[in-house]
Motif scaffolding. Sequence first.
Motif, PDB file in Angstrom:
ATOM      1  N   SER A  93     -23.635  34.660 -78.758  1.00  0.00           N
ATOM      2  CA  SER A  93     -23.199  33.398 -77.979  1.00  0.00           C
ATOM      3  C   SER A  93     -22.238  32.527 -78.497  1.00  0.00           C
ATOM      4  N   VAL A  94     -22.756  32.434 -79.524  1.00  0.00           N
ATOM      5  CA  VAL A  94     -21.673  31.633 -80.666  1.00  0.00           C
ATOM      6  C   VAL A  94     -20.451  32.227 -80.820  1.00  0.00           C
ATOM      7  N   VAL A  95     -20.359  33.495 -80.952  1.00  0.00           N
ATOM      8  CA  VAL A  95     -18.882  34.106 -80.847  1.00  0.00           C
ATOM      9  C   VAL A  95     -18.063  33.900 -79.475  1.00  0.00           C
ATOM     10  N   ALA A  96     -18.915  34.309 -78.470  1.00  0.00           N
ATOM     11  CA  ALA A  96     -18.364  34.001 -76.991  1.00  0.00           C
ATOM     12  C   ALA A  96     -17.615  32.641 -77.025  1.00  0.00           C
ATOM     13  N   LEU A  97     -18.540  31.715 -77.424  1.00  0.00           N
ATOM     14  CA  LEU A  97     -18.086  30.343 -76.960  1.00  0.00           C
ATOM     15  C   LEU A  97     -17.183  29.842 -77.654  1.00  0.00           C
ATOM     16  N   SER A  98     -17.058  30.201 -79.109  1.00  0.00           N
ATOM     17  CA  SER A  98     -15.969  30.034 -79.965  1.00  0.00           C
ATOM     18  C   SER A  98     -14.467  30.296 -79.397  1.00  0.00           C
ATOM     19  N   ALA A  99     -14.651  31.698 -78.936  1.00  0.00           N
ATOM     20  CA  ALA A  99     -13.631  32.346 -78.328  1.00  0.00           C
ATOM     21  C   ALA A  99     -13.061  31.767 -77.028  1.00  0.00           C
ATOM     22  N   CYS A 100     -14.195  31.190 -76.150  1.00  0.00           N
ATOM     23  CA  CYS A 100     -13.976  30.546 -74.903  1.00  0.00           C
ATOM     24  C   CYS A 100     -13.011  29.271 -75.424  1.00  0.00           C
ATOM     25  N   LEU A 115     -10.623  30.825 -83.651  1.00  0.00           N
ATOM     26  CA  LEU A 115     -10.636  32.412 -83.481  1.00  0.00           C
ATOM     27  C   LEU A 115     -11.157  33.012 -84.699  1.00  0.00           C
ATOM     28  N   ALA A 116     -10.641  32.541 -86.201  1.00  0.00           N
ATOM     29  CA  ALA A 116     -11.084  33.085 -87.023  1.00  0.00           C
ATOM     30  C   ALA A 116     -12.676  32.833 -87.296  1.00  0.00           C
ATOM     31  N   PHE A 117     -13.191  31.564 -86.898  1.00  0.00           N
ATOM     32  CA  PHE A 117     -14.737  31.429 -87.017  1.00  0.00           C
ATOM     33  C   PHE A 117     -15.497  32.312 -86.070  1.00  0.00           C
ATOM     34  N   ALA A 118     -14.860  32.557 -84.970  1.00  0.00           N
ATOM     35  CA  ALA A 118     -15.607  33.497 -84.115  1.00  0.00           C
ATOM     36  C   ALA A 118     -15.449  35.128 -84.801  1.00  0.00           C
ATOM     37  N   SER A 187      -1.475  33.743 -74.125  1.00  0.00           N
ATOM     38  CA  SER A 187      -2.442  33.999 -74.938  1.00  0.00           C
ATOM     39  C   SER A 187      -3.859  33.126 -74.461  1.00  0.00           C
ATOM     40  N   GLY A 188      -3.579  32.373 -73.734  1.00  0.00           N
ATOM     41  CA  GLY A 188      -4.898  31.507 -73.159  1.00  0.00           C
ATOM     42  C   GLY A 188      -5.596  32.471 -72.300  1.00  0.00           C
ATOM     43  N   ALA A 189      -4.830  32.666 -71.392  1.00  0.00           N
ATOM     44  CA  ALA A 189      -5.658  33.716 -70.377  1.00  0.00           C
ATOM     45  C   ALA A 189      -6.180  35.089 -71.045  1.00  0.00           C
ATOM     46  N   ALA A 190      -5.445  35.566 -71.977  1.00  0.00           N
ATOM     47  CA  ALA A 190      -5.692  36.742 -72.878  1.00  0.00           C
ATOM     48  C   ALA A 190      -7.026  36.441 -73.489  1.00  0.00           C
ATOM     49  N   LEU A 191      -7.076  35.430 -74.222  1.00  0.00           N
ATOM     50  CA  LEU A 191      -8.411  35.085 -74.923  1.00  0.00           C
ATOM     51  C   LEU A 191      -9.343  34.652 -74.111  1.00  0.00           C
ATOM     52  N   LEU A 192      -9.409  34.214 -72.732  1.00  0.00           N
ATOM     53  CA  LEU A 192     -10.254  33.964 -71.869  1.00  0.00           C
ATOM     54  C   LEU A 192     -10.807  35.406 -71.640  1.00  0.00           C
ATOM     55  N   LEU A 193     -10.239  36.319 -71.171  1.00  0.00           N
ATOM     56  CA  LEU A 193     -10.684  37.624 -71.049  1.00  0.00           C
ATOM     57  C   LEU A 193     -11.632  38.269 -72.190  1.00  0.00           C
ATOM     58  N   ALA A 195     -13.204  36.384 -74.253  1.00  0.00           N
ATOM     59  CA  ALA A 195     -14.537  35.485 -74.268  1.00  0.00           C
ATOM     60  C   ALA A 195     -15.456  35.984 -73.292  1.00  0.00           C
ATOM     61  N   ILE A 196     -15.146  36.618 -72.039  1.00  0.00           N
ATOM     62  CA  ILE A 196     -15.753  37.037 -71.049  1.00  0.00           C
ATOM     63  C   ILE A 196     -16.336  38.357 -71.707  1.00  0.00           C
ATOM     64  N   VAL A 197     -15.784  39.222 -72.108  1.00  0.00           N
ATOM     65  CA  VAL A 197     -16.206  40.435 -72.529  1.00  0.00           C
ATOM     66  C   VAL A 197     -17.345  40.045 -73.998  1.00  0.00           C
ATOM     67  N   LEU A 198     -17.103  39.471 -74.672  1.00  0.00           N
ATOM     68  CA  LEU A 198     -17.854  38.805 -75.696  1.00  0.00           C
ATOM     69  C   LEU A 198     -19.297  38.301 -75.196  1.00  0.00           C
ATOM     70  N   ALA A 199     -19.163  37.636 -74.124  1.00  0.00           N
ATOM     71  CA  ALA A 199     -20.405  37.059 -73.398  1.00  0.00           C
ATOM     72  C   ALA A 199     -21.058  38.383 -72.599  1.00  0.00           C
ATOM     73  N   LEU A 200     -20.564  39.123 -72.172  1.00  0.00           N
ATOM     74  CA  LEU A 200     -21.294  40.441 -71.632  1.00  0.00           C
ATOM     75  C   LEU A 200     -21.916  41.053 -72.646  1.00  0.00           C
ATOM     76  N   ALA A 201     -21.063  41.129 -73.896  1.00  0.00           N
ATOM     77  CA  ALA A 201     -21.667  42.004 -75.118  1.00  0.00           C
ATOM     78  C   ALA A 201     -22.881  41.231 -75.491  1.00  0.00           C
ATOM     79  N   ALA A 202     -23.195  39.985 -75.507  1.00  0.00           N
ATOM     80  CA  ALA A 202     -24.180  39.133 -75.920  1.00  0.00           C
ATOM     81  C   ALA A 202     -25.423  39.598 -75.076  1.00  0.00           C
TER      82      ALA A 202
END
Length: 218
Positions: A93-100, A115-118, A187-193, A195-202
């Motif tokens: 979730s930390v990864v997904a939130l950072s990406a979001c 992004l680097a933090f995530a 890039s904003g829309a692409a990164l939001l996608l 973040a969604i994938v990372l949230a599902l992975a969580a």
Amino acid sequence: MREVTRRGLALSLVLSGVAGYVDAIGFIDTGGFFVSFMSGNSTQAGVDILEDGLAASLLPLALVAAFVAGVVMGAIIAGDGRRRAWAVAASASVVALSACLAAIAPTGPARFWMLAFAMGALNTLYLSDGRARVAITYATGTLVSLGLALASLLTGRSGSAWVRPLLLWGSLAGGAVIGAAAHRLGSGAALLLAAIVLALAAVGLAASRRGRRERSNG
């Protein structure tokens, strides 16, 4: 890598693909720096210091620092690596939130640092005994594993060990291709996608860990 189950391998391939995807977007937005490939940033910082002075190296060095900070945060949440499902979900979730947060931030240093933090934290999702069982974002380690596995294949020691590292590298490279294409949408829309994938992975990681614990207790 061999310690990871088939379900874990599938999730790691998804995560590696996202890492390549995000790195491609970061590379384009920063004009040639990386948000997950810290060897490249380290080399670039060294070259910049010599050719253009210390100020020119601040961005790649800051990306390295943010990446390490993400690893530190993920490792703190991970503890000794024997994590319950909630801890795995918290790390992811930390990864997904950072990406979001990066997705909604204006293009600039703050977005790149998040992004680097995530991506740094992403490497702590498969910890065991204080080490990462799967090299999610660094292709060099994966290619070393691939080379060693191919050596085992050629010498008759193992006929299939090369498959997993090849899949992992292919996922990272394929994710980069998709990320470069998605960047055309913004890039904003692409990164939001991502973040969604990372949230599902969580959710998937937490479910995988919970199921494994239940089987071991049963």
